[in-house]
Design an enzyme around this catalytic site. Structure first.
Site, PDB file in Angstrom:
ATOM      1  N   SER A  42       0.871  -1.182   0.000  1.00  0.00           N
ATOM      2  CA  SER A  42       0.000   0.000   0.000  1.00  0.00           C
ATOM      3  C   SER A  42       0.901   1.223   0.000  1.00  0.00           C
ATOM      4  O   SER A  42       1.013   1.955   0.970  1.00  0.00           O
ATOM      5  CB  SER A  42      -0.916  -0.004   1.227  1.00  0.00           C
ATOM      6  OG  SER A  42      -0.175   0.077   2.421  1.00  0.00           O
ATOM      7  N   HIS A 155      -3.151  -5.865   2.225  1.00  0.00           N
ATOM      8  CA  HIS A 155      -2.292  -6.941   2.753  1.00  0.00           C
ATOM      9  C   HIS A 155      -3.032  -8.260   2.902  1.00  0.00           C
ATOM     10  O   HIS A 155      -2.444  -9.257   3.302  1.00  0.00           O
ATOM     11  CB  HIS A 155      -1.726  -6.546   4.136  1.00  0.00           C
ATOM     12  CG  HIS A 155      -0.856  -5.339   4.088  1.00  0.00           C
ATOM     13  ND1 HIS A 155      -0.491  -4.644   5.206  1.00  0.00           N
ATOM     14  CD2 HIS A 155      -0.274  -4.696   3.033  1.00  0.00           C
ATOM     15  CE1 HIS A 155       0.282  -3.623   4.856  1.00  0.00           C
ATOM     16  NE2 HIS A 155       0.417  -3.634   3.554  1.00  0.00           N
ATOM     17  N   GLU A 164      -4.822  -2.462   9.105  1.00  0.00           N
ATOM     18  CA  GLU A 164      -4.056  -3.006  10.236  1.00  0.00           C
ATOM     19  C   GLU A 164      -4.731  -2.708  11.570  1.00  0.00           C
ATOM     20  O   GLU A 164      -5.046  -1.548  11.863  1.00  0.00           O
ATOM     21  CB  GLU A 164      -2.646  -2.388  10.258  1.00  0.00           C
ATOM     22  CG  GLU A 164      -1.876  -2.657   8.970  1.00  0.00           C
ATOM     23  CD  GLU A 164      -0.544  -1.910   8.905  1.00  0.00           C
ATOM     24  OE1 GLU A 164      -0.010  -1.527   9.951  1.00  0.00           O
ATOM     25  OE2 GLU A 164      -0.070  -1.726   7.773  1.00  0.00           O
ATOM     26  N   GLU A 205       1.418  -9.445   6.908  1.00  0.00           N
ATOM     27  CA  GLU A 205       2.214  -9.068   8.080  1.00  0.00           C
ATOM     28  C   GLU A 205       1.996 -10.019   9.246  1.00  0.00           C
ATOM     29  O   GLU A 205       2.316  -9.693  10.395  1.00  0.00           O
ATOM     30  CB  GLU A 205       1.905  -7.619   8.468  1.00  0.00           C
ATOM     31  CG  GLU A 205       2.284  -6.664   7.342  1.00  0.00           C
ATOM     32  CD  GLU A 205       2.194  -5.195   7.693  1.00  0.00           C
ATOM     33  OE1 GLU A 205       1.665  -4.864   8.763  1.00  0.00           O
ATOM     34  OE2 GLU A 205       2.662  -4.389   6.888  1.00  0.00           O
ATOM     35  N   ASP A 242      -4.148   1.224  11.532  1.00  0.00           N
ATOM     36  CA  ASP A 242      -3.739   1.852  10.278  1.00  0.00           C
ATOM     37  C   ASP A 242      -4.855   1.600   9.279  1.00  0.00           C
ATOM     38  O   ASP A 242      -5.013   0.486   8.777  1.00  0.00           O
ATOM     39  CB  ASP A 242      -2.412   1.262   9.762  1.00  0.00           C
ATOM     40  CG  ASP A 242      -2.000   1.890   8.432  1.00  0.00           C
ATOM     41  OD1 ASP A 242      -2.688   2.834   7.978  1.00  0.00           O
ATOM     42  OD2 ASP A 242      -1.000   1.433   7.843  1.00  0.00           O
ATOM     43  N   GLU A 285      -3.607   5.758  12.075  1.00  0.00           N
ATOM     44  CA  GLU A 285      -2.748   6.078  10.917  1.00  0.00           C
ATOM     45  C   GLU A 285      -3.581   6.174   9.644  1.00  0.00           C
ATOM     46  O   GLU A 285      -4.501   5.371   9.438  1.00  0.00           O
ATOM     47  CB  GLU A 285      -1.697   4.952  10.801  1.00  0.00           C
ATOM     48  CG  GLU A 285      -0.703   5.115   9.660  1.00  0.00           C
ATOM     49  CD  GLU A 285       0.276   3.924   9.619  1.00  0.00           C
ATOM     50  OE1 GLU A 285       0.583   3.360  10.692  1.00  0.00           O
ATOM     51  OE2 GLU A 285       0.702   3.566   8.514  1.00  0.00           O
ATOM     52  N   ASP A 312       1.345   8.298   7.096  1.00  0.00           N
ATOM     53  CA  ASP A 312       2.197   7.348   6.363  1.00  0.00           C
ATOM     54  C   ASP A 312       2.170   7.743   4.892  1.00  0.00           C
ATOM     55  O   ASP A 312       3.056   8.454   4.419  1.00  0.00           O
ATOM     56  CB  ASP A 312       1.682   5.929   6.610  1.00  0.00           C
ATOM     57  CG  ASP A 312       2.371   4.890   5.738  1.00  0.00           C
ATOM     58  OD1 ASP A 312       3.400   5.208   5.128  1.00  0.00           O
ATOM     59  OD2 ASP A 312       1.882   3.736   5.656  1.00  0.00           O
ATOM     60  N   LYS A 337       9.635   5.284   7.481  1.00  0.00           N
ATOM     61  CA  LYS A 337      10.001   4.134   6.648  1.00  0.00           C
ATOM     62  C   LYS A 337      11.187   4.546   5.789  1.00  0.00           C
ATOM     63  O   LYS A 337      11.070   5.434   4.934  1.00  0.00           O
ATOM     64  CB  LYS A 337       8.837   3.766   5.725  1.00  0.00           C
ATOM     65  CG  LYS A 337       7.631   3.141   6.417  1.00  0.00           C
ATOM     66  CD  LYS A 337       6.490   3.066   5.428  1.00  0.00           C
ATOM     67  CE  LYS A 337       5.365   2.155   5.886  1.00  0.00           C
ATOM     68  NZ  LYS A 337       4.174   2.304   5.003  1.00  0.00           N
ATOM     69  N   HIS A 365       8.206  -1.110   9.667  1.00  0.00           N
ATOM     70  CA  HIS A 365       8.572  -2.075   8.626  1.00  0.00           C
ATOM     71  C   HIS A 365       7.771  -1.782   7.356  1.00  0.00           C
ATOM     72  O   HIS A 365       6.945  -0.869   7.335  1.00  0.00           O
ATOM     73  CB  HIS A 365       8.239  -3.493   9.113  1.00  0.00           C
ATOM     74  CG  HIS A 365       6.747  -3.697   9.312  1.00  0.00           C
ATOM     75  ND1 HIS A 365       6.136  -4.939   9.337  1.00  0.00           N
ATOM     76  CD2 HIS A 365       5.728  -2.808   9.494  1.00  0.00           C
ATOM     77  CE1 HIS A 365       4.843  -4.810   9.521  1.00  0.00           C
ATOM     78  NE2 HIS A 365       4.562  -3.543   9.630  1.00  0.00           N
ATOM     79  N   LYS A 388       6.396  -0.275  14.727  1.00  0.00           N
ATOM     80  CA  LYS A 388       5.414  -1.280  14.294  1.00  0.00           C
ATOM     81  C   LYS A 388       6.112  -2.211  13.328  1.00  0.00           C
ATOM     82  O   LYS A 388       6.776  -1.771  12.395  1.00  0.00           O
ATOM     83  CB  LYS A 388       4.150  -0.648  13.705  1.00  0.00           C
ATOM     84  CG  LYS A 388       4.255  -0.028  12.345  1.00  0.00           C
ATOM     85  CD  LYS A 388       2.854   0.163  11.736  1.00  0.00           C
ATOM     86  CE  LYS A 388       2.913   0.613  10.306  1.00  0.00           C
ATOM     87  NZ  LYS A 388       1.615   0.670   9.642  1.00  0.00           N
TER      88      LYS A 388
HETATM   89  O1  LIG Z   1       0.844   0.865   5.327  1.00  0.00           O
HETATM   90  C1  LIG Z   1       1.793   0.555   6.061  1.00  0.00           C
HETATM   91  O2  LIG Z   1       1.957   1.165   7.108  1.00  0.00           O
HETATM   92  C2  LIG Z   1       2.794  -0.491   5.639  1.00  0.00           C
HETATM   93  C3  LIG Z   1       3.413  -1.290   6.735  1.00  0.00           C
HETATM   94  O3  LIG Z   1       2.507  -1.879   7.607  1.00  0.00           O
HETATM   95  O4  LIG Z   1       2.329  -1.290   4.599  1.00  0.00           O
HETATM   96  P1  LIG Z   1       3.085  -1.218   3.176  1.00  0.00           P
HETATM   97  O5  LIG Z   1       4.486  -1.583   3.411  1.00  0.00           O
HETATM   98  O6  LIG Z   1       2.336  -2.190   2.295  1.00  0.00           O
HETATM   99  O7  LIG Z   1       2.937   0.196   2.690  1.00  0.00           O
HETATM  100 MG   LIG Z   2       0.396   2.634   6.716  1.00  0.00          MG
END
Ligand SMILES: O=C(O)[C@@H](CO)OP(=O)(O)O
Ligand SMILES: [Mg+2]
Length: 431
Positions: A42, A155, A164, A205, A242, A285, A312, A337, A365, A388
């Protein structure tokens, strides 16, 4: 000073079985560092560009091999002979070599692989564990592990719209004790779901991913599992969400597809308010889409004094977007990230800026991970108090939780667990 002698990249697989980049870097004093690059599903539209030529899944295909080539043919000759520990100069050299605002020429996966490999080699040269090398003497706070125990969204084939559902075991005296509680709740949740006749297959995850018609049901099962495992929701264990709402947002209609219908932002704002009232949610989030700045402002104005709103997809670990959010009061927490921005020094800049603005930082992660554990060290080095990294299942997630156990033991009596101080709302719920 440790002079870079060689840099070499190759293709490896991530936790979804998709190709990604590994870089090995050697210095003249015999140190060696590795950089393994994760990958999201995502992904935010404003993230730095991952060099895959539009196809994430082809092993041996042109995509990642082009990033590998960029390291071996373009970056390596430019940085051999440089001081590996001059992280900033090294990262800047690669940024200049790329010359685009989003690392669109060489690829963020190529640049980050080298950046990380240099970081590890320098830590080895300095004979320091990574958290101490990055954080100096002050990195000593073990983060609250936000464990993603129910998965949906991109996911898990949209088992739920929300991506999440995490538990945040903050009400404990140590990281290891908190981790134990998280693990017990995770195992209990499996029985809770089974009893309810639901599937217990796992998402990307490691969280359970039963198909549910209602996004709130996951919260009910998690609350049940917390109590059944013998813990007190709110007092000992909070919930972090999230929503990853860009994934269920329609840019044309400006509607969010949630609980089976298209909803406007005002409806979503009410949904979130109600959930925050009824559950011990300490962190939310991406409640709104990545360009829906106005509704981010609305939710922060409404509930920002109670809990954190983590950007994010909104912020993509990018100091420029973060500054915009600070100016507009459009979030109050940064998701960190490394591969969203694509270098170690820019990631550190983003954390620094967030802290200066009174934002919290949650180190994260990606859904496509490797055995790399940099984020565990980073969270301790910068005392971010939050991390996380998925469910307490699957090797690539466990590697980070286990690394934190190592660090806790290494720090011994100087280790401090962030506990409820990680979240404003956790402190309030404890009273
Ligand atoms: O959205 C998120 O926060 C991440 C990690 O949990 O997912 P992705 O790495 O798929 O962006
Ligand atoms: Mg996110």
């Amino acid at each position: 000073m440790a002079v870079i002698e060689s840099v070499y990249a190759r293709q490896i697989l991530d936790s979804r079985g998709n190709p990604t980049v590994k870089v090995v870097l050697d210095t003249d004093d015999g140190a060696q560092g590795e950089g393994l690059v994760p990958s999201g599903a995502s992904t935010g539209e404003a993230e730095a560009w991952e060099r895959r030529d539009g196809d994430k899944s082809v092993y041996g295909g042109k995509g990642v091999l082009d990033a590998v080539k960029a390291v071996n043919d373009v970056i390596a000759p430019a940085i051999i002979g440089m001081d590996a520990s001059d992280q900033r100069a090294l990262d800047q050299t690669m940024i200049d070599l790329d010359g685009t605002p989003n690392k669109g020429k060489l690829g963020a996966n190529a640049i980050l692989g080298v950046s990380l490999a240099a970081l590890y080699a320098s830590a080895e040269s300095a004979d320091e564990p990574l958290y101490r090398y990055i954080g100096g003497t002050n990195g000593h706070v073990l983060p609250v592990p936000n464990m993603n125990i129910m998965n949906g969204g991109a996911h898990a084939d949209f088992a739920t719209d929300i991506q999440e559902y995490m538990i945040s075991p903050y009400g404990f005296e140590s990281y290891s004790r908190a981790l134990q509680a998280g693990v017990e709740i995770y195992h209990t949740l499996k029985s809770t779901l089974k009893k309810a006749g639901l599937e217990t297959g796992l998402g990307d995850e490691g969280g359970f991913a039963p198909k549910l018609n209602n996004n709130e049901d996951s919260l009910k099962y998690i609350m049940q599992a917390i109590s059944d495992a013998g813990y007190e929701p709110g007092k000992q264990v909070g919930i972090a969400i999230d929503a990853a709402s860009s994934e269920f947002y329609n840019k044309e209609t400006k509607k969010y597809h949630f609980d089976g219908e298209d909803r406007d932002a005002a409806y979503m704002l009410d949904v979130y308010s109600k959930l925050v009232e009824e559950y011990p949610i300490v962190s939310l989030e991406d409640p709104f889409a990545e360009e829906d700045w106005e509704n981010w402002q609305n939710i922060v104005a409404r509930m920002g004094d109670q809990l954190q709103f983590v950007g994010d997809d909104l912020l993509v670990t990018n100091p420029k977007r973060l500054q915009k959010a600070i100016d507009l009061k459009a979030a109050n927490s940064l998701l960190v990230k490394l591969n969203q921005i694509g270098s170690v020094s820019e990631t550190l800049d983003a954390i620094e800026l967030a802290t200066r603005a009174g934002f919290t930082s949650m180190v994260s992660h990606r859904s496509g991970e490797t055995s790399d554990t940099t984020i565990a060290d980073l969270a301790v080095a910068k005392n971010t108090r939050q991390i996380k990294t998925g469910a307490p299942a699957r090797g690539e997630r466990i590697a980070k939780y286990n690394r934190l156990l190592d660090i806790e033991e290494e720090l011994g009596s100087t280790a401090v667990y962030a506990g409820p101080s990680a979240f404003k709302r956790a402190l309030a719920l404890q009273k």
